[in-house]
Design a protein around this motif. Structure first.
Motif, mmCIF file in Angstrom:
data_model
loop_
_atom_site.group_PDB
_atom_site.id
_atom_site.type_symbol
_atom_site.label_atom_id
_atom_site.label_comp_id
_atom_site.label_asym_id
_atom_site.label_seq_id
_atom_site.Cartn_x
_atom_site.Cartn_y
_atom_site.Cartn_z
ATOM 1 N N ARG A 1 0.837 -1.201 0.000
ATOM 2 C CA ARG A 1 0.000 0.000 0.000
ATOM 3 C C ARG A 1 0.872 1.250 0.000
ATOM 4 O O ARG A 1 2.021 1.226 0.457
ATOM 5 C CB ARG A 1 -0.945 0.029 1.207
ATOM 6 N N SER A 2 0.319 2.338 -0.538
ATOM 7 C CA SER A 2 1.053 3.597 -0.597
ATOM 8 C C SER A 2 1.014 4.289 0.760
ATOM 9 O O SER A 2 -0.032 4.330 1.430
ATOM 10 C CB SER A 2 0.438 4.520 -1.650
ATOM 11 N N VAL A 3 2.182 4.827 1.150
ATOM 12 C CA VAL A 3 2.261 5.576 2.408
ATOM 13 C C VAL A 3 3.089 6.832 2.177
ATOM 14 O O VAL A 3 3.837 6.939 1.208
ATOM 15 C CB VAL A 3 2.889 4.730 3.538
ATOM 16 N N ARG A 4 2.922 7.797 3.088
ATOM 17 C CA ARG A 4 3.688 9.035 3.043
ATOM 18 C C ARG A 4 4.111 9.403 4.456
ATOM 19 O O ARG A 4 3.482 8.992 5.446
ATOM 20 C CB ARG A 4 2.843 10.176 2.456
ATOM 21 N N ASP A 5 5.149 10.238 4.511
ATOM 22 C CA ASP A 5 5.596 10.748 5.808
ATOM 23 C C ASP A 5 4.887 12.057 6.109
ATOM 24 O O ASP A 5 4.676 12.881 5.219
ATOM 25 C CB ASP A 5 7.108 10.993 5.801
ATOM 26 N N ALA A 6 4.553 12.234 7.393
ATOM 27 C CA ALA A 6 3.910 13.479 7.812
ATOM 28 C C ALA A 6 4.930 14.606 7.851
ATOM 29 O O ALA A 6 6.120 14.391 8.097
ATOM 30 C CB ALA A 6 3.267 13.298 9.182
ATOM 31 N N PHE A 7 4.447 15.818 7.564
ATOM 32 C CA PHE A 7 5.297 16.991 7.737
ATOM 33 C C PHE A 7 5.525 17.207 9.236
ATOM 34 O O PHE A 7 4.576 17.137 10.038
ATOM 35 C CB PHE A 7 4.633 18.243 7.145
ATOM 36 N N ALA A 8 6.755 17.429 9.599
ATOM 37 C CA ALA A 8 7.094 17.610 11.012
ATOM 38 C C ALA A 8 6.337 18.801 11.585
ATOM 39 O O ALA A 8 6.346 19.902 11.013
ATOM 40 C CB ALA A 8 8.599 17.823 11.173
ATOM 41 N N GLY A 9 5.681 18.553 12.731
ATOM 42 C CA GLY A 9 4.923 19.616 13.390
ATOM 43 C C GLY A 9 3.728 20.085 12.600
ATOM 44 O O GLY A 9 3.148 21.138 12.899
ATOM 45 N N ASN A 10 3.350 19.317 11.601
ATOM 46 C CA ASN A 10 2.244 19.685 10.705
ATOM 47 C C ASN A 10 2.501 21.033 10.018
ATOM 48 O O ASN A 10 1.591 21.816 9.764
ATOM 49 C CB ASN A 10 0.908 19.730 11.453
ATOM 50 N N ARG A 11 3.814 21.256 9.748
ATOM 51 C CA ARG A 11 4.221 22.501 9.100
ATOM 52 C C ARG A 11 4.992 22.173 7.825
ATOM 53 O O ARG A 11 5.821 21.259 7.816
ATOM 54 C CB ARG A 11 5.102 23.340 10.026
ATOM 55 N N ILE A 12 4.734 22.952 6.777
ATOM 56 C CA ILE A 12 5.444 22.786 5.513
ATOM 57 C C ILE A 12 6.626 23.740 5.518
ATOM 58 O O ILE A 12 6.452 24.956 5.692
ATOM 59 C CB ILE A 12 4.526 23.089 4.311
ATOM 60 N N PRO A 13 7.860 23.244 5.353
ATOM 61 C CA PRO A 13 9.033 24.135 5.316
ATOM 62 C C PRO A 13 8.899 25.136 4.167
ATOM 63 O O PRO A 13 8.424 24.796 3.065
ATOM 64 C CB PRO A 13 10.210 23.189 5.102
ATOM 65 N N SER A 14 9.332 26.365 4.398
ATOM 66 C CA SER A 14 9.211 27.396 3.373
ATOM 67 C C SER A 14 9.987 27.040 2.108
ATOM 68 O O SER A 14 9.642 27.493 1.017
ATOM 69 C CB SER A 14 9.696 28.741 3.925
ATOM 70 N N ALA A 15 11.038 26.203 2.262
ATOM 71 C CA ALA A 15 11.820 25.805 1.091
ATOM 72 C C ALA A 15 10.997 24.954 0.126
ATOM 73 O O ALA A 15 11.367 24.808 -1.044
ATOM 74 C CB ALA A 15 13.068 25.045 1.526
ATOM 75 N N ARG A 16 9.907 24.368 0.634
ATOM 76 C CA ARG A 16 9.077 23.503 -0.208
ATOM 77 C C ARG A 16 7.964 24.290 -0.915
ATOM 78 O O ARG A 16 7.206 23.714 -1.693
ATOM 79 C CB ARG A 16 8.439 22.403 0.643
ATOM 80 N N PHE A 17 7.814 25.576 -0.621
ATOM 81 C CA PHE A 17 6.730 26.347 -1.224
ATOM 82 C C PHE A 17 6.942 26.496 -2.732
ATOM 83 O O PHE A 17 8.053 26.788 -3.191
ATOM 84 C CB PHE A 17 6.642 27.744 -0.609
ATOM 85 N N ASP A 18 5.899 26.264 -3.457
ATOM 86 C CA ASP A 18 5.919 26.469 -4.903
ATOM 87 C C ASP A 18 5.866 27.974 -5.181
ATOM 88 O O ASP A 18 5.075 28.706 -4.578
ATOM 89 C CB ASP A 18 4.709 25.781 -5.547
ATOM 90 N N PRO A 19 6.697 28.499 -6.105
ATOM 91 C CA PRO A 19 6.720 29.948 -6.362
ATOM 92 C C PRO A 19 5.383 30.489 -6.886
ATOM 93 O O PRO A 19 4.993 31.611 -6.562
ATOM 94 C CB PRO A 19 7.839 30.119 -7.380
ATOM 95 N N VAL A 20 4.666 29.693 -7.677
ATOM 96 C CA VAL A 20 3.354 30.149 -8.154
ATOM 97 C C VAL A 20 2.383 30.245 -6.986
ATOM 98 O O VAL A 20 1.590 31.190 -6.877
ATOM 99 C CB VAL A 20 2.811 29.213 -9.247
ATOM 100 N N ALA A 21 2.443 29.276 -6.066
ATOM 101 C CA ALA A 21 1.571 29.302 -4.895
ATOM 102 C C ALA A 21 1.832 30.542 -4.056
ATOM 103 O O ALA A 21 0.898 31.174 -3.546
ATOM 104 C CB ALA A 21 1.777 28.038 -4.065
ATOM 105 N N LEU A 22 3.105 30.901 -3.894
ATOM 106 C CA LEU A 22 3.432 32.108 -3.132
ATOM 107 C C LEU A 22 2.819 33.346 -3.779
ATOM 108 O O LEU A 22 2.334 34.253 -3.087
ATOM 109 C CB LEU A 22 4.949 32.269 -3.026
ATOM 110 N N ASN A 23 2.824 33.376 -5.110
ATOM 111 C CA ASN A 23 2.204 34.509 -5.801
ATOM 112 C C ASN A 23 0.687 34.540 -5.603
ATOM 113 O O ASN A 23 0.084 35.606 -5.503
ATOM 114 C CB ASN A 23 2.515 34.443 -7.296
ATOM 115 N N LEU A 24 0.087 33.353 -5.537
ATOM 116 C CA LEU A 24 -1.366 33.276 -5.416
ATOM 117 C C LEU A 24 -1.867 33.667 -4.028
ATOM 118 O O LEU A 24 -2.980 34.192 -3.889
ATOM 119 C CB LEU A 24 -1.855 31.858 -5.747
#
Length: 700
Positions: free
Chosen positions: A348-371
């Motif tokens: 089965r497919s699994v994923r790791d949780a983001f630590a502290g339920n926070r997305i690191p700023s380095a992972r932000f998509d540049p288009v998303a930041l503009n939106l």
């Protein structure tokens, strides 16, 4: 509140109408012994314009004054050896056929028998079931939005759908489906096209209408193109006197209380703004006394109607990638997972949780930041633990309406009468925006402009033979568009591979959208050409009428609903596979993982069709108190055709080469498949049989 300034008086209509909305007076002229009088001269003089129409009785003593503009008349009859006869105070209404039998007394022509009592409006020689609303009633009625078609509600046989704040008149009449009735105004069609349905977008100002007649059923063969009643409207015309009016109606929020859901600022509810003004004027009069007349009107409407917008927008912490305080309805934190860690474990497919339920700023998509900066900023406590409805603000719906009517009636002589009219109306709508950048708003603006050119020519060939020709050209523009049209937004946001038409739609599950999936639709021209030819012939006790009608309709359309794309960001990419209560739409947007994308625009559609009709009508006066109304009408709508054959259909007989079963999609004009979706039905005949009768001895 109504503020009104009037100079002189309102004009009385002498308009030429469509599908014989002009009036008719007919009857028999006889002597005191009941013998018919042949060759008696009968004239009808319009009191307001001085225009006189004259005929003579035929071998059966019958006369028929046809195509009379509505208004007040004096009827005069003269014949050698008899006293002259004069009947005043006769008021003719839209489409009326008034039976008026006249008895002359022996004596000198210089002697006159005068009758001043009003002729009964009930004495008619038609069998239609109808209701008439005249000018004073139209003006005095509390019509919603000051729109004239509201008066059709008075008939009791009409049901309206969404008819306010700029929508088109949309109603069911006499048990028919919506938009299935026929609408005539001043001799021409009031429908902007006839492709599938007969859309009505014209709604003449209250101050320009003289009469409206609503026929539910039982109407003559000359009326058609309807599966649910006929509406005949008459606008006002000029007279021998200069007359006109000025008017204004107004409303504003000073007279209103705040809504229950109004936003609160400083502990006080904020009333939504409202500014509503309807203003304009009319003027009419003679261009040349007793011969030429003009009428002009303008009405403007400016409506600024406040409304409340309640949205669910990202919080500042969520925009920063922190979802540790993002809860479900039970107050439990919703975990988010990193789609970049997706792998297979134990099948089965699994994923790791983001630590502290926070997305690191380095992972932000540049288009998303503009939106992110285009979402409104939360300004209130949410209604639920899940964060719903954390933004509320007032905005204003904008409606700008302009209507112009210009009309000229001209009498060339005793045998020819001309009439022309130009009608323009616009209904532009939009709204102010609660978004920090209006281009991201989900609402659209519309630009709707429509004009009708109408002319008619009535020719008296002989006293018993009259011809009428009418032509109408209608042209309409309908342009619905996002506030971002022409702004080059995809390039500004950093989105590549899509046209720069508009701000792309962004759908993050659980949050209010940015932009919409109806970015632009262009319909221009929407046009219609109408030709009507009628011939009236009086023969003995028969009043024959023959007519044809041709109407071509066209809709030229370019539809760009998601030409710049629609991106959807669901919870699944940042959720744990198989765990429904996980993931977040905004988190999916931040990491730049759109699981859904659509981009759609249609090629130019150029659709056309024809409406064709013909009729024969005989109003046979068997006796003074009995008239038979006999007629038959033929009509048909040709199939809608596209100039580029951009249509398809289903062939149940052909074998599908993939499945080997019957049923294949076929395209118009390809491989021998016809361009028309179906064959024209040429067998649409409709008989019309009725009678008009009144007891002998009843008052005229």
């Amino acid at each position: 509140m109504k503020v009104r300034f009037v100079f002189l008086a309102l004009c009385v209509s002498v308009a030429l109408l469509a599908q014989s909305p002009q009036a008719t007076i007919n009857g028999t002229v006889s002597d005191s012994q009941g013998g018919v009088i042949v060759g008696a001269e009968v004239s009808a003089a319009n009191v307001q314009t001085g225009v006189k129409t004259t005929v003579k009785t035929n071998e059966a003593g019958v006369y028929s004054l046809r195509f009379l503009p509505i208004g007040n008349y004096v009827i005069d009859v003269s014949q050698a050896g008899f006293k002259s006869y004069s009947h005043s105070n006769i008021t003719l209404t839209t489409g009326q056929v008034l039976g008026l039998d006249i008895q002359l007394e022996l004596g000198a022509v210089s002697e006159t028998v005068s009758v001043s009592a009003s002729a009964s409006l009930l004495e008619t020689r038609t069998s239609d079931v109808s209701q008439l609303v005249e000018a004073r009633s139209i003006e005095d009625m509390p019509l919603g939005d000051r729109r004239s078609m509201n008066m059709i509600n008075m008939t009791g046989g009409a049901v309206f759908v969404a008819y306010d704040s700029g929508q088109k008149p949309n109603f069911s009449l006499a048990g028919g489906r919506t938009q299935s009735q026929m609408f005539w105004i001043d001799g021409g069609s009031g429908q902007n096209m006839r492709l599938g349905v007969g859309q009505i977008d014209t709604d003449p100002p209250v101050e320009t209408l003289q009469e409206v007649k609503v026929m539910a059923n039982g109407y003559a063969a000359e009326y058609g193109g309807s599966a649910g009643g006929v509406i005949v409207a008459t606008t006002k015309s000029g007279t021998n006197q200069f007359r006109g009016s000025l008017f204004e109606y107004l409303r504003n929020n000073r007279l209103d209380a705040p809504s229950f859901f109004a936003p609160i600022a400083g502990g006080k509810k904020q009333k939504a703004p409202l500014r509503y003004n309807v203003f304009g004027g009319t003027i009419g009069g003679p261009l040349r006394r007793d011969k030429s007349f003009f009428f002009f009107s303008y009405e403007g409407s400016r409506r600024r109607d406040g409304a409340i917008s309640t949205l669910t927008v990202p919080t500042d912490t969520q925009k920063a990638g922190d979802f540790s305080r993002t809860l479900n309805a039970q107050g439990v934190m919703i975990p988010i997972y990193d789609p970049a860690t997706t792998r297979t474990e134990s099948g089965r497919s699994v994923r790791d949780a983001f630590a502290g339920n926070r997305i690191p700023s380095a992972r932000f998509d540049p288009v998303a930041l503009n939106l992110l900066k285009y979402y409104p900023v939360a300004n209130r406590a949410p209604d639920t633990l899940a964060g719903a409805n954390n933004f509320r603000a007032n905005y204003v719906n904008l409606l700008t309406r302009n209507t112009i009517l210009a009309k000229v009636d001209h009498n060339l002589g005793a045998k020819d009468r001309l009439s022309g009219r130009y009608l323009y109306n616009s209904d532009d709508s939009g709204n102010t925006s609660v978004y920090p950048e209006p281009a991201a708003d989900t609402a659209n603006s519309t630009r709707r402009h429509q004009q009708f050119w109408y002319m008619s020519w009535t020719r008296v060939i002989t006293p018993s033979l009259i011809n009428e020709f009418r032509f109408t050209y209608g042209n309409r523009i309908n342009h619905a568009f996002s506030k971002s049209i022409g702004g080059g937004w995809p390039a500004k946001l950093g989105i590549k591979g899509v046209p720069d038409n508009a701000f792309p739609q962004i759908v993050a599950t659980g949050f209010t959208n940015l932009s919409n999936a109806s970015q632009e639709r262009r319909q221009f021209p929407i046009e219609q050409l109408q030709y009507v030819e009628n011939l009236s012939w009086i023969r003995g006790r028969h009043a024959f009428k023959f007519g044809t009608e041709l109407r071509s309709a066209r809709n030229y359309e370019t539809n760009l609903p998601t030409a710049s794309g629609a991106f959807s960001f669901s919870t699944q990419p940042t959720g744990q596979p198989g765990v429904a209560a996980s993931g977040n739409g905004l988190a999916t947007l931040l990491v730049g993982f759109p699981p859904g994308f659509a981009m759609r625009q249609t090629p130019v559609l150029d659709r056309k069709n024809w409406y064709l009709a013909g009729f024969v009508q005989d109003d046979w006066t068997l006796r003074k108190n009995l008239t038979l109304n006999l007629g038959v009408r033929w009509e048909t709508d040709t199939p809608i055709m596209d100039a580029g054959d951009r249509m398809n259909s289903f062939d149940p007989q052909a074998i599908n080469p993939v499945s080997g079963t019957p049923g294949v999609i076929r395209f118009a004009g390809v491989n021998g498949w016809p361009s028309n979706p179906y064959d024209t039905n040429m067998r649409n005949f409709g008989p019309r049989i009725g009678f008009a009768w009144k007891p002998l001895g009843s008052s005229a």
